[in-house]
Design an enzyme around this catalytic site. Structure first.
Site, PDB file in Angstrom:
ATOM      1  N   GLN A 122      39.000  49.756  29.539  1.00 39.12           N
ATOM      2  CA  GLN A 122      39.129  51.163  29.149  1.00 39.12           C
ATOM      3  C   GLN A 122      37.809  51.764  28.664  1.00 39.12           C
ATOM      4  OE1 GLN A 122      41.598  53.071  29.768  1.00 39.12           O
ATOM      5  NE2 GLN A 122      43.245  51.631  30.169  1.00 39.12           N
ATOM      6  N   THR A 171      36.954  36.076  50.742  1.00 38.23           N
ATOM      7  CA  THR A 171      36.119  37.066  51.441  1.00 38.23           C
ATOM      8  C   THR A 171      36.104  38.373  50.652  1.00 38.23           C
ATOM      9  OG1 THR A 171      36.643  36.027  53.547  1.00 38.23           O
ATOM     10  CG2 THR A 171      35.827  38.308  53.637  1.00 38.23           C
ATOM     11  N   GLY A 211      41.230  44.144  36.833  1.00 45.98           N
ATOM     12  CA  GLY A 211      40.910  43.823  35.439  1.00 45.98           C
ATOM     13  C   GLY A 211      41.632  42.570  34.976  1.00 45.98           C
ATOM     14  N   THR A 212      42.875  42.417  35.410  1.00 47.64           N
ATOM     15  CA  THR A 212      43.662  41.248  34.996  1.00 47.64           C
ATOM     16  C   THR A 212      42.993  39.966  35.478  1.00 47.64           C
ATOM     17  OG1 THR A 212      45.671  42.584  35.100  1.00 47.64           O
ATOM     18  CG2 THR A 212      45.964  40.190  35.119  1.00 47.64           C
ATOM     19  N   SER A 269      37.661  47.263  35.463  1.00 46.38           N
ATOM     20  CA  SER A 269      38.616  47.472  36.554  1.00 46.38           C
ATOM     21  C   SER A 269      38.293  48.778  37.267  1.00 46.38           C
ATOM     22  CB  SER A 269      40.033  47.527  35.976  1.00 46.38           C
ATOM     23  OG  SER A 269      40.937  47.913  36.979  1.00 46.38           O
ATOM     24  N   GLY A 270      38.223  48.714  38.610  1.00 42.63           N
ATOM     25  CA  GLY A 270      37.834  49.892  39.388  1.00 42.63           C
ATOM     26  C   GLY A 270      38.736  51.095  39.200  1.00 42.63           C
ATOM     27  N   HIS A 271      40.058  50.853  39.179  1.00 44.51           N
ATOM     28  CA  HIS A 271      40.965  52.011  39.225  1.00 44.51           C
ATOM     29  C   HIS A 271      41.024  52.781  37.916  1.00 44.51           C
ATOM     30  CE1 HIS A 271      44.837  50.523  37.289  1.00 44.51           C
ATOM     31  NE2 HIS A 271      44.214  49.381  37.451  1.00 44.51           N
ATOM     32  N   CYS A 323      58.284  51.535  26.729  1.00 41.10           N
ATOM     33  CA  CYS A 323      59.452  50.650  26.788  1.00 41.10           C
ATOM     34  C   CYS A 323      59.755  50.340  28.245  1.00 41.10           C
ATOM     35  CB  CYS A 323      60.663  51.316  26.163  1.00 41.10           C
ATOM     36  SG  CYS A 323      60.369  51.864  24.506  1.00 41.10           S
ATOM     37  N   ASN A 367      43.926  50.497  25.144  1.00 34.66           N
ATOM     38  CA  ASN A 367      44.451  51.376  26.185  1.00 34.66           C
ATOM     39  C   ASN A 367      45.485  52.371  25.672  1.00 34.66           C
ATOM     40  OD1 ASN A 367      45.468  48.544  26.124  1.00 34.66           O
ATOM     41  ND2 ASN A 367      47.184  49.421  27.252  1.00 34.66           N
TER      42      ASN A 367
HETATM   43  N1  PLP Z   1      42.935  45.620  30.227  1.00 34.06           N
HETATM   44  C1  PLP Z   1      43.190  46.860  29.797  1.00 34.06           C
HETATM   45  C2  PLP Z   1      42.703  47.273  28.439  1.00 34.06           C
HETATM   46  C3  PLP Z   1      43.900  47.749  30.589  1.00 34.06           C
HETATM   47  O1  PLP Z   1      44.156  48.980  30.145  1.00 34.06           O
HETATM   48  C4  PLP Z   1      44.338  47.310  31.862  1.00 34.06           C
HETATM   49  C5  PLP Z   1      45.164  48.200  32.713  1.00 34.06           C
HETATM   50  O2  PLP Z   1      45.925  49.015  32.221  1.00 34.06           O
HETATM   51  C6  PLP Z   1      44.031  46.003  32.268  1.00 34.06           C
HETATM   52  C7  PLP Z   1      43.328  45.185  31.430  1.00 34.06           C
HETATM   53  C8  PLP Z   1      44.468  45.480  33.600  1.00 34.06           C
HETATM   54  O3  PLP Z   1      43.674  46.005  34.643  1.00 34.06           O
HETATM   55  P1  PLP Z   1      44.204  45.937  36.152  1.00 34.06           P
HETATM   56  O4  PLP Z   1      45.296  46.926  36.281  1.00 34.06           O
HETATM   57  O5  PLP Z   1      43.004  46.296  36.989  1.00 34.06           O
HETATM   58  O6  PLP Z   1      44.634  44.551  36.385  1.00 34.06           O
END
Ligand code: PLP
Length: 400
Positions: free
Chosen positions: A179, A237, A72-73, A199-201, A325, A151
């Protein structure tokens, strides 16, 4: 530890057994490179196409609008940086005060690089000030990036309304839907959103795989420059096994969406009601209705979130501290601060986030134990009522 009760699904999720099964051949007999000329690799290319079609179906998008990334990042970075690079004359970014660090830290970094960043505030219930956002649009605004759902609190933002606003002003609109995907219905065919991250996870695929939806015709410079993979939009790849896992997870999510909206919401509501009924001085953070069905962020006044988490952990319950925190500092999270949650409550906020794999028995178990944990902690807590810091001094209030 005996049984684990996992209610931290906004942090990460279990890989669905079906997704794991679909991935396994790609670590052994199907290890070909999708870009190869031979059939051994070419067949893998077809598996990627299938996975892309499944992710596209979950989003109501065209397969060619889905670009696979590593997380996701990366999707968030690729969207914002890609738009800025493609529009070098525009130096202004609009976002919110409550974004995930994948956007917030990126925007702060870009701010140091000379871009101007405006962060729209939220109110006490975590709702976005859309008027502020609209008033912030300027001729040099390149992109608006607003998360679909938060999130920490699960609060849902009116992304379609903001996308219309952006379109009307000739500004690109990106949403971090990490999310939201798999939890809310999404139909890009009827949407004005230009770019969307997932994001897959977070939806029962493995870690290390993500996707960026890029509306056809969007001017976007590649973030990872390299080979011709992903039609030149993302070099490297392809992570075949994980892409196939994401495809399977997307297919399952599409099938289960109603269940996610129904059974999970009922379990979440039951958990909240039972905790609140039995625990004095506690409340739910975030708008009661405009919220993801799986997320509950509860503040317990005068106790520390970390202490609650440790006691939950003793019972095998995995939740998360809403105040997060991570550095061990006593600062509440930027989301709690932006919402103006009082210090005494922000510190004791716990996020429970459910998935399709949770059961009524697990919810019963949590609901039974939380009030007792809070009672015991209050008896010994340094944040106990009489010693609590005054709110006036620590008022983060944003009004809006
Ligand atoms: N954006 C949101 C709203 C998230 O909750 C998260 C992960 O907690 C991310 C982005 C980042 O995703 P990733 O862990 O796949 O980089």
């Amino acid at each position: 530890m005996s049984k684990v009760i996992y209610v931290d699904n906004n942090a990460t999720t279990m890989v669905a057994p079906e997704a794991l099964g679909a991935m396994q051949p790609f670590f052994s007999e199907r290890y070909g490179n999708a870009s190869s000329m031979h059939r051994f690799g070419g067949n893998v290319g077809r598996d990627l196409d299938e996975a892309r079609a499944k992710v596209a179906a979950l989003l109501g998008a065209r397969p060619e609008e889905v670009v696979f990334t590593s997380c996701g990042t990366e999707s968030d970075n690729a969207a914002v940086v890609g738009v800025l690079r493609a529009n070098p004359g525009k130096r202004h970014i609009i976002t919110t005060k409550v974004e995930h660090p994948a956007i917030r830290s990126l925007c702060q970094y870009l701010g140091k690089e000379g871009y101007e960043v405006t962060e729209a505030p939220v109110n006490r219930q975590g709702e976005l000030d859309v008027d502020f956002l609209a008033d912030s649009i300027r001729p040099d605004t390149a992109i608006i990036s607003v998360m679909w759902a938060n999130n920490e609190t699960g609060v849902i933002f009116p992304v379609e309304q903001i996308a219309e606003l952006a379109r009307a002003n000739g500004v690109m609109f990106h949403t971090d839907a990490v999310q939201a995907v798999g939890k809310l219905p999404i139909n890009m065919a009827e949407s004005r959103i230009d770019l969307l991250s997932l994001s897959g996870h977070k939806l029962h695929a493995p870690k290390g795989i993500g996707a960026l939806y890029v509306r056809r015709g969007t001017k976007l410079a590649p973030f990872l420059v390299g080979g011709h993979q992903e039609h030149g939009r993302r070099g490297g790849t392809e992570n075949t096994a994980s892409i196939v896992g994401l495809g399977k997870a997307a297919e399952l999510a599409a099938e289960r969406l109603d269940e996610e909206n129904g059974r999970i919401r009922r379990m979440r509501d039951t958990l909240e009601q039972r905790i609140i009924q039995k625990t004095p001085d506690c409340f739910v953070n975030g708008h009661p209705d405009h919220r993801l069905p799986n997320t509950s962020n509860v503040s317990f006044e005068y106790v520390e979130g970390e202490a609650i988490l440790l006691m939950l952990d003793e019972l095998g319950i995995c939740a998360s501290s809403g105040s997060a925190c991570t550095s061990g500092s006593l600062e509440p999270s930027h989301v709690m601060r932006a919402m103006g949650v009082p210090f005494t409550a922000a510190h004791g906020s716990i996020r429970f986030s459910l998935s399709v794999y949770n059961t009524d028995e697990e919810i019963d178990f949590i609901a039974e134990h939380v009030p007792d944990i809070i009672k015991r902690l209050r008896e010994i807590s340094p944040f106990a009522r009489e010693r609590a810091p005054t709110r006036a001094k620590l008022d983060y209030g944003t009004g809006f």
